[in-house]
Design an enzyme around this catalytic site. Structure first.
Site, PDB file in Angstrom:
ATOM      1  N   HIS A 107      -6.425   2.903   1.736  1.00 31.31           N
ATOM      2  CA  HIS A 107      -5.711   3.781   2.148  1.00 31.31           C
ATOM      3  C   HIS A 107      -6.155   4.614   3.369  1.00 31.31           C
ATOM      4  O   HIS A 107      -5.632   4.763   4.271  1.00 31.31           O
ATOM      5  CB  HIS A 107      -5.537   4.810   0.886  1.00 31.31           C
ATOM      6  CG  HIS A 107      -4.926   4.651  -0.385  1.00 31.31           C
ATOM      7  ND1 HIS A 107      -3.963   3.663  -0.344  1.00 31.31           N
ATOM      8  CD2 HIS A 107      -5.021   4.873  -1.562  1.00 31.31           C
ATOM      9  CE1 HIS A 107      -3.582   3.410  -1.524  1.00 31.31           C
ATOM     10  NE2 HIS A 107      -4.069   4.293  -2.242  1.00 31.31           N
ATOM     11  N   ASP A 132       0.708  -1.195  -0.172  1.00 30.05           N
ATOM     12  CA  ASP A 132      -0.040   0.038   0.046  1.00 30.05           C
ATOM     13  C   ASP A 132       1.010   1.151   0.087  1.00 30.05           C
ATOM     14  O   ASP A 132       1.639   1.803   1.089  1.00 30.05           O
ATOM     15  CB  ASP A 132      -1.012   0.148   1.222  1.00 30.05           C
ATOM     16  CG  ASP A 132      -1.906   1.254   1.220  1.00 30.05           C
ATOM     17  OD1 ASP A 132      -1.683   2.021   0.427  1.00 30.05           O
ATOM     18  OD2 ASP A 132      -2.843   1.299   2.001  1.00 30.05           O
ATOM     19  N   HIS A 133       1.063   1.893  -1.061  1.00 27.56           N
ATOM     20  CA  HIS A 133       2.134   2.829  -1.344  1.00 27.56           C
ATOM     21  C   HIS A 133       1.917   4.233  -0.298  1.00 27.56           C
ATOM     22  O   HIS A 133       2.781   4.708   0.068  1.00 27.56           O
ATOM     23  CB  HIS A 133       2.174   3.339  -2.740  1.00 27.56           C
ATOM     24  CG  HIS A 133       0.990   4.062  -3.194  1.00 27.56           C
ATOM     25  ND1 HIS A 133      -0.109   3.716  -3.765  1.00 27.56           N
ATOM     26  CD2 HIS A 133       0.879   5.542  -3.124  1.00 27.56           C
ATOM     27  CE1 HIS A 133      -0.863   4.605  -4.073  1.00 27.56           C
ATOM     28  NE2 HIS A 133      -0.423   5.858  -3.849  1.00 27.56           N
ATOM     29  N   LYS A 185     -13.322  12.164  -6.646  1.00 24.07           N
ATOM     30  CA  LYS A 185     -12.611  12.920  -7.634  1.00 24.07           C
ATOM     31  C   LYS A 185     -13.420  14.177  -8.230  1.00 24.07           C
ATOM     32  O   LYS A 185     -14.408  14.223  -7.971  1.00 24.07           O
ATOM     33  CB  LYS A 185     -12.406  11.707  -8.903  1.00 24.07           C
ATOM     34  CG  LYS A 185     -11.697  10.502  -8.570  1.00 24.07           C
ATOM     35  CD  LYS A 185     -11.494   9.713  -9.819  1.00 24.07           C
ATOM     36  CE  LYS A 185     -10.502   8.596  -9.601  1.00 24.07           C
ATOM     37  NZ  LYS A 185      -9.251   9.001  -9.323  1.00 24.07           N
TER      38      LYS A 185
END
Length: 513
Positions: free
Chosen positions: A267, A204-205, A365
């Site tokens: 996230h 999970d960056h 978004k």
């Protein structure tokens, strides 16, 4: 309670190039499946080069690309070089590139091609002999989850997943980790049938970002914050990940996935766990994961999901001086899609520390700006000393951890306005990584790839965390699936009216980052 050990020997937040204890990977190689994709080109290959350029990879390092292209080793090296020059964070060094290039190899093949995996085995044996990689190999699955079973089965058949006493074999998995609890369990069973659990690294960056790791430092290295980090002082917490772009170019992936599965399940719930967790015994993987899992297990959904959740789709309109298409008008999009581009949840934790404190998480978004932050908003203090006119410009105290793009921390508190009268208004104290430290922060993938090669797992969620996250989200997705269409919101705004109403019911408002 046993104090947290934050010595360099145990602290995962230490700098990657700490001269007292350099974290340099030993002899090893990485094999990237899906090496021609966007993730590999823009993130993985540049991160590997940046690690090499910083002196954090062993001279005995190998990089192997596996793809369908009919490339020679030299042609693949040129592909890597082009993407390194375009996307690397550090300044290009011919010397560093030459050393890295000596270990670059390419294997052509399909995932169902047994001969290709035999050739891969031969290539890794060659790297062991010529580069001295000593049988230590990591396999990066930058591929759709539907291909995991085929690739891991081929790795096992070719003897590449076999664990040895004198060498390690590891597998790296990119999100998404399934699309619901059942698929996550199936996916985990597939991978764990080939690799032991301690050899599986789920990327999970977000957990590799310096500011995310700094949550732990802020909480546990500073006595001024932790005593206030509870329901006695905190009114509520807002966790936001907003993007100002649409899904252009990703319609095929995004339709059917949506904002909640794409961002909240991984996230934002990871950010919640780090914010809400209890103090761990240490920062090693076992202790850190145990407290994150307890926090996720304590999360409770609202009794009425119609009042405690919100979802929306961005419509067409003007944003930043440009007319943009709505979600349903994006190229390749199903015009009848009910996939949400905005999602917000009201969550609580059934724990002594946080009982009664709502955690609001939102993502979307085509919102007002690109920002990711955690805002801890504190309760109002005693007001009897100040009449309403004196504190008209005073809001609640807040600590805001900015994850991106302007990484840092802001503290908002009240201060007297200069002058004869007693007027109090909000002021801020600001810490920015770019101003406080001379060295730029490494990219998240640099940190995470290095940790894989070191076998250092604190920043990687294990399957228990993944499954707990799906247990939280699955009921919401099921409720939305039976609830008609998402609400339309205008581009450049901060989401649908239902999200505003979600906060208003509690007498609160969303922050405007």
């Amino acid at each position: 309670m046993t104090p947290v050990d934050i010595s360099p020997d145990h602290n995962p937040l230490r700098s990657s190039d700490d001269r007292r204890l350099p974290r340099i990977a030993g002899p090893s190689s990485i094999v990237i499946f899906g090496v021609t994709g966007d993730l590999s080109r823009k993130k993985l290959l540049p991160a590997i080069y940046d690690l090499a350029n910083r002196g954090l990879l062993s001279p005995s390092f190998g990089l192997v690309g596996f793809a369908r292209r009919d490339w020679s080793d030299d042609e693949f090296r040129q592909f890597v070089l082009e993407n390194v020059r375009q996307h690397a964070r550090t300044e290009f060094s011919e010397e560093a590139w030459r050393e890295l290039a000596r270990g670059i190899r390419f294997v052509r093949g399909e995932f169902d091609d047994a001969d290709a995996f035999d050739r891969l085995s031969g290539t890794l044996e060659e790297l062991d002999r010529e580069r001295g990689t000593r049988g230590n190999h990591a396999f990066y699955l930058s591929i759709p989850p539907r291909s995991f079973s085929e690739v891991t089965t081929q790795l096992r058949r070719a003897g590449l997943a076999e664990q040895r006493d004198d060498a390690w074999r590891r597998v790296i998995i990119e999100k998404p980790f399934g699309h619901d609890l059942e698929s996550a369990r199936e996916l985990n069973a597939i991978v764990e049938s080939v690799f032991p659990s301690d050899a599986i690294f789920r990327i999970d960056h977000y957990l590799g970002k310096e500011t995310v790791q700094n949550i732990l430092a802020v909480r546990f290295a500073n006595q001024m914050f932790e005593p206030l980090w509870n329901a006695n002082s905190v009114d509520h917490v807002q966790i936001t990940m907003a993007e100002d772009i649409g899904v252009s170019g990703r319609a095929g992936y995004y339709d059917g996935v949506g904002a909640a599965r794409d961002v909240i399940q991984n996230h934002l719930l990871q950010l919640l766990a780090l914010t809400a967790m209890e103090e761990p015994l240490s920062f090693n993987a076992k202790d850190l994961r145990a407290e994150k899992e307890k926090a996720l297990a304590a999360v409770r959904l609202p009794a009425d999901l119609s009042l405690g959740t919100a979802r929306g789709q961005y419509g067409s309109g003007w944003q930043g001086g440009e007319y943009v298409r709505g979600f349903l008008e994006e190229e390749g999009m199903n015009p009848h899609s009910t996939t949400e581009t905005y999602a917000a949840l009201r969550l609580e934790l059934d724990s002594r520390r946080w009982r009664g404190v709502p955690f609001y998480v939102r993502t979307g978004k085509r919102l007002g700006r690109r920002v990711t932050e955690i805002a801890v908003t504190f309760k109002n203090g005693p007001e009897y000393l100040f009449d309403p006119s004196q504190r008209a410009s005073l809001g609640p105290n807040a600590l805001v951890i900015r994850v991106q793009p302007d990484e840092g921390i802001t503290i908002r508190f009240g201060s007297k306005v200069p002058g004869a009268g007693m007027q109090v208004r909000d002021v801020t104290m600001d810490f920015g990584y770019g101003h406080a430290f001379t060295e730029s922060s490494p990219e998240a993938y640099e940190r995470l790839i290095l940790d894989v090669l070191l076998g250092d797992p604190p920043l990687f969620p294990r399957h228990e965390e993944v499954e707990l996250s799906w247990k939280i989200l699955d009921p919401v997705e099921e409720f939305w699936a039976s609830g008609g269409r998402p609400e339309t919101y205008a581009p450049g705004t901060w989401g649908p009216e239902s999200a505003t109403a979600l906060m208003a019911r509690d007498g609160r408002v969303w922050r405007r980052p």
